[in-house]
Design an enzyme around this catalytic site. Structure first.
Site, mmCIF file in Angstrom:
data_model
loop_
_atom_site.group_PDB
_atom_site.id
_atom_site.type_symbol
_atom_site.label_atom_id
_atom_site.label_comp_id
_atom_site.label_asym_id
_atom_site.label_seq_id
_atom_site.Cartn_x
_atom_site.Cartn_y
_atom_site.Cartn_z
ATOM 1 N N LYS A 133 -19.560 -7.480 33.525
ATOM 2 C CA LYS A 133 -20.587 -8.484 33.264
ATOM 3 C C LYS A 133 -20.580 -9.523 34.381
ATOM 4 O O LYS A 133 -19.549 -9.784 35.020
ATOM 5 C CB LYS A 133 -20.292 -9.127 31.906
ATOM 6 C CG LYS A 133 -21.343 -10.068 31.369
ATOM 7 C CD LYS A 133 -20.959 -10.520 29.963
ATOM 8 C CE LYS A 133 -21.946 -11.513 29.384
ATOM 9 N NZ LYS A 133 -21.609 -11.855 27.974
ATOM 10 N N MET A 182 -25.472 -17.490 29.489
ATOM 11 C CA MET A 182 -24.989 -16.495 28.518
ATOM 12 C C MET A 182 -25.153 -16.999 27.084
ATOM 13 O O MET A 182 -24.372 -16.647 26.203
ATOM 14 C CB MET A 182 -23.526 -16.117 28.802
ATOM 15 C CG MET A 182 -23.324 -15.569 30.207
ATOM 16 S SD MET A 182 -21.627 -15.085 30.565
ATOM 17 C CE MET A 182 -20.806 -16.684 30.520
ATOM 18 N N SER A 208 -25.340 -11.591 25.065
ATOM 19 C CA SER A 208 -25.573 -11.819 26.473
ATOM 20 C C SER A 208 -25.091 -10.685 27.377
ATOM 21 O O SER A 208 -25.340 -10.711 28.585
ATOM 22 C CB SER A 208 -24.896 -13.133 26.901
ATOM 23 O OG SER A 208 -23.491 -13.084 26.712
ATOM 24 N N ILE A 229 -19.124 -14.667 22.632
ATOM 25 C CA ILE A 229 -18.825 -15.996 22.106
ATOM 26 C C ILE A 229 -19.603 -16.271 20.820
ATOM 27 O O ILE A 229 -19.293 -17.203 20.091
ATOM 28 C CB ILE A 229 -19.106 -17.085 23.161
ATOM 29 C CG1 ILE A 229 -18.431 -18.411 22.791
ATOM 30 C CG2 ILE A 229 -20.602 -17.268 23.386
ATOM 31 C CD1 ILE A 229 -18.485 -19.462 23.877
ATOM 32 N N GLY A 230 -20.617 -15.434 20.549
ATOM 33 C CA GLY A 230 -21.382 -15.583 19.313
ATOM 34 C C GLY A 230 -22.001 -14.271 18.876
ATOM 35 O O GLY A 230 -22.855 -14.245 17.982
ATOM 36 N N GLY A 231 -21.571 -13.185 19.529
ATOM 37 C CA GLY A 231 -22.138 -11.871 19.256
ATOM 38 C C GLY A 231 -22.536 -11.142 20.519
ATOM 39 O O GLY A 231 -23.178 -10.093 20.479
ATOM 40 N N SER A 232 -22.117 -11.666 21.674
ATOM 41 C CA SER A 232 -22.622 -11.195 22.966
ATOM 42 C C SER A 232 -22.152 -9.811 23.379
ATOM 43 O O SER A 232 -22.686 -9.241 24.332
ATOM 44 C CB SER A 232 -22.258 -12.198 24.061
ATOM 45 O OG SER A 232 -22.996 -13.379 23.916
#
Length: 533
Positions: A133, A182, A208, A229-232
């Site tokens: 990434k 992101m 992201s 970090i939240g579903g990336s």
């Protein structure tokens, strides 16, 4: 760094295109028409790839690694094949942010020469191309994380994980596109534009880590690494139908990565593998932990990879919805069928209450904007780049003072304790849940990260995995007797649902284990895949 943000972005996009050799640019007469949505079959049908290139790039990592280690397959040959397919992927779905093809080929040649000299393979990833990434620093390459302010700001050193992979024999050859900072659930930014889904270019590849999911789905990479970090990790894996693991913080090294919100540590960003095979994913995880990354990253936990013996009968809680947004019909159907097959296989299933999920999602959102959006606006302001509409919350946020921020941490701990107590009282092994309300969704229409973000706040190990079930527009329709929407957002998502647009798309689900239970999460996923098959 001079020039407007538009000029910087245009130059960066042109430089990226220029980095693709002429031999790897798709001849204009072979380009699929813009109206062709599914381009995953292009390598096979175009006649542009050799049989050897197709055989290599269609292989899994575990199929390639023994041949690379023995020398029966040259790393240079494999690297060139994946470079070409990655270049094609970028031209069709806009998934890359950086290339280092020449460096990769030189690395591959050196690895081949090592074997020729009788020195044996370097390590667990000898000769294997691995994509990263955009936020992983690689010496000499930008890590823009979507901001034009970071164009022309190459990294001086490799990220700790990249350094570890290279020492283990991996060949790093591309970095992949992300959204601005992101912090959008689709991979779109003002620098590179939008990455689309190779299974259907009208649909999002998620974010992201959407550049990674698109590249891997097109088979331009045998194995990639994204962050979450939240579903990336889980959202893009679900949008394209591949595997990923969101580990708990401390299992894999994170040092040397660029953050979209530097210094934000109320909820930690983690990295994990994205693969087309569950066994590739397991191999990667074992290998990374076996390298003892805690010697290079002070925040890595010194926990070796552990052997797990599962009970013969798992106790799995099913989260049918998160209390905020109902899953769209195909996701509900996949969840129901998976639960039925697990029950038929002898496992115990129970319903999991969505209580606290609204609170967990609110906590996540408050943590992200606790600086009043200053981190984001600092970078935007350097070049005059505008705030993207998907990030409106950052433009409306109020900065918290130190005391308020500490109170937010206390709320997070209370939430974690309440969820843990509920888990232990129920005596469950795992939670089976949607990854998102969608299988995938049209570009620009992704909404709601509640199904994933809660488990970032909790720091639980969680997998996204393909069920083998696909969307059927004749079956997955909204029924007249459907439950009432749970919220205004739910009503919007329901009104925008288009079964025809997502027909044929794979459906992923999420498997959640306790914190630091990555090994158990993978083993339980094997059980679920076996039941589904």
């Amino acid at each position: 760094m001079g020039g407007t943000w538009e000029a910087l972005a245009a130059k960066k996009r042109q430089d990226l295109l220029n980095s693709i050799p002429e031999d790897w640019r798709i001849p204009s007469h072979l380009l699929p028409p813009a109206s062709q949505n599914d381009i995953t079959g292009f390598p096979e049908t175009s006649g542009w790839f050799t049989r050897e290139e197709l055989d290599i790039t269609n292989s899994t990592a575990l199929e390639l690694l023994p041949r690379l280690a023995s020398g029966s397959l040259k790393s240079e040959t494999v690297t060139r094949a994946f470079c070409k397919r990655a270049a094609a992927a970028h031209q069709l779905v806009n998934c890359l942010s950086e290339t280092c093809f020449d460096r990769a080929i030189e690395t591959a040649k050196a690895l081949d020469q090592r074997l020729a000299n009788g020195l044996g393979p370097v390590g667990s990833f000898h000769g294997l191309p691995i994509s990263l990434k955009d936020n992983f620093h690689l010496r000499g390459l930008d890590s823009t994380v979507g901001f034009t302010s970071f164009v022309g700001d190459p990294a001086q050193d490799d990220a700790e994980l990249a350094n570890l992979l290279i020492k283990a024999g991996a060949v790093v050859y591309v970095k992949t596109n992300v959204p601005t900072a992101m912090m959008i659930a689709e991979s779109v930014n003002n620098t590179f534009g939008r990455t689309v889904n190779p299974r259907n270019r009208q649909l999002t590849s998620g974010g992201s880590s959407g550049g990674e999911s698109a590249l891997i789905t097109f088979k331009g990479s045998p194995l990639g690494v994204g962050t979450d970090i939240g579903g990336s990790l889980r959202i893009p894996a679900a949008c394209t139908g591949i595997f990923t693991l969101r580990p708990s913080f401390g299992r894999f090294p994170t040092l040397g990565c660029r953050s979209g919100l530097p210094g934000q540590e109320a909820v930690q960003s983690v990295n994990g593998p994205m693969t087309r095979s569950l066994f590739d994913l397991e191999y990667y995880c074992k290998a990374i932990v076996n390298f003892e990354p805690w010697h290079g990253d002070p925040r890595c936990l010194p926990i070796p990879w552990r052997r797990v013996t599962l009970p013969s009968k798992l106790k799995i809680a099913v989260l049918w919805h998160d209390g905020m947004v109902l899953p769209t019909p195909p996701v509900t159907r996949a969840l129901r069928q998976t639960a039925e097959k697990l029950r038929a296989a002898g496992h115990e299933l129970l319903d999991w209450s969505s209580e606290d999920h609204d609170l967990g999602t609110q906590l996540l959102g408050r943590m992200f904007v606790a600086d009043g959006g200053k981190s984001v606006f600092r970078e935007l302001g350097k070049t005059g780049e505008p705030l993207r509409p998907e990030m409106a919350d950052y433009g409306e946020a109020r900065e918290l003072g130190g005391f308020e921020y500490w109170q937010l941490h206390l709320e997070r701990i209370q939430f974690q304790k309440r969820y843990l107590d509920r888990w232990k009282k129920a005596g469950i092994d795992a939670i089976l849940a949607p990854v998102t309300p969608f299988s995938s969704v049209e570009n620009g229409k992704f909404k709601h990260v509640g199904y994933t973000g809660v488990y970032n706040v909790l720091d639980y190990a969680a997998m996204a995995f393909p069920t083998g079930i696909t969307v059927d527009q004749a079956v997955d329709v909204l029924q007249d007797d459907a439950p009432q929407p749970l919220s205004d957002l739910d009503q919007v998502i329901r009104s925008e649902y288009n079964a025809e647009a997502v027909h044929g798309m794979p459906i992923n689900l999420q498997l959640v284990a306790q914190r630091l239970e990555e090994e158990k999460c993978i083993e339980m996923c094997k059980v679920i895949i076996k039941a589904l098959n």
